[in-house]
Write an enzyme that holds these catalytic residues in place. Structure first.
Site, PDB file in Angstrom:
ATOM      1  N   VAL A   1       2.672   7.590   2.905  1.00 33.24           N
ATOM      2  CA  VAL A   1       1.225   8.439   2.248  1.00 33.24           C
ATOM      3  C   VAL A   1       0.204   7.682   1.367  1.00 33.24           C
ATOM      4  O   VAL A   1       0.084   7.235   0.625  1.00 33.24           O
ATOM      5  CB  VAL A   1       1.662   9.851   1.882  1.00 33.24           C
ATOM      6  CG1 VAL A   1       2.920  10.486   2.726  1.00 33.24           C
ATOM      7  CG2 VAL A   1       1.737   9.861   0.731  1.00 33.24           C
ATOM      8  N   CYS A   2      -1.253   8.256   2.739  1.00 35.69           N
ATOM      9  CA  CYS A   2      -2.016   7.226   1.791  1.00 35.69           C
ATOM     10  C   CYS A   2      -3.020   8.648   1.923  1.00 35.69           C
ATOM     11  O   CYS A   2      -3.675   8.855   3.176  1.00 35.69           O
ATOM     12  CB  CYS A   2      -2.726   6.397   2.775  1.00 35.69           C
ATOM     13  SG  CYS A   2      -4.362   4.730   2.399  1.00 35.69           S
ATOM     14  N   TYR A   3      -4.172   8.623   0.987  1.00 33.77           N
ATOM     15  CA  TYR A   3      -5.073   9.607   0.849  1.00 33.77           C
ATOM     16  C   TYR A   3      -6.299   9.423   0.546  1.00 33.77           C
ATOM     17  O   TYR A   3      -6.730   8.490  -0.308  1.00 33.77           O
ATOM     18  CB  TYR A   3      -4.957  11.179   0.008  1.00 33.77           C
ATOM     19  CG  TYR A   3      -3.165  11.347   0.584  1.00 33.77           C
ATOM     20  CD1 TYR A   3      -3.184  12.083   1.289  1.00 33.77           C
ATOM     21  CD2 TYR A   3      -2.036  11.242  -0.874  1.00 33.77           C
ATOM     22  CE1 TYR A   3      -2.182  13.173   0.880  1.00 33.77           C
ATOM     23  CE2 TYR A   3      -0.857  11.676  -0.451  1.00 33.77           C
ATOM     24  CZ  TYR A   3      -0.651  12.746   0.788  1.00 33.77           C
ATOM     25  OH  TYR A   3       0.075  13.784   0.727  1.00 33.77           O
TER      26      TYR A   3
END
Length: 133
Positions: A102-104
């Protein structure tokens, strides 16, 4: 039972946490800021991504694991516009059989870093065989 994993090649924790913990066959690597063991931080997102991933590599090595054993990562970016540049460097470390990720974008990161990356790795029979070579 958990075991604390720490590498002198990666920066010491900046709070009340460990670089990583091994629980059973699973290694949980804390978020790694792009800080070298000597306390310096590179400037560009590419260099920062590389430093964060190098730090993860040092911790994996200390645990007898490698990037091939990583099953999941989480990437935190101070600016989502850095996604493509981060991804280009990230792909140097994960070339095939890539982990889930995931990348935020976050409001801010400690030390005004541009990126922070954590990882989960699983000790497998392949890792055990590689360690014995």
């Amino acid at each position: 039972m958990k075991k604390i994993i720490a590498s002198s090649k990666a920066p010491a924790a900046i709070g009340p946490y460990s670089q990583a913990t091994m629980a059973g066959d699973t290694l949980y690597v804390s978020g790694q800021l792009p800080i070298a063991a000597d306390g310096t931080m590179p400037e560009s997102i590419e260099e920062q991504t590389r430093q964060s991933l190098n730090n993860i590599g040092y911790i994996l090595e200390e645990a007898g694991l490698s990037f091939a054993d990583v099953t999941k990562t989480c990437v935190l970016l101070a600016d989502i516009n850095d996604f493509a540049a981060m991804n280009a460097v990230y792909s140097e470390f994960f070339r095939s059989d890539c982990p889930a990720r995931v990348c935020y974008q976050v409001a801010a990161l400690p030390k005004a870093a541009k990126v922070e990356i954590d990882a989960i790795a699983v000790y497998t029979a392949e890792a055990s065989e590689a360690e014995g070579e």
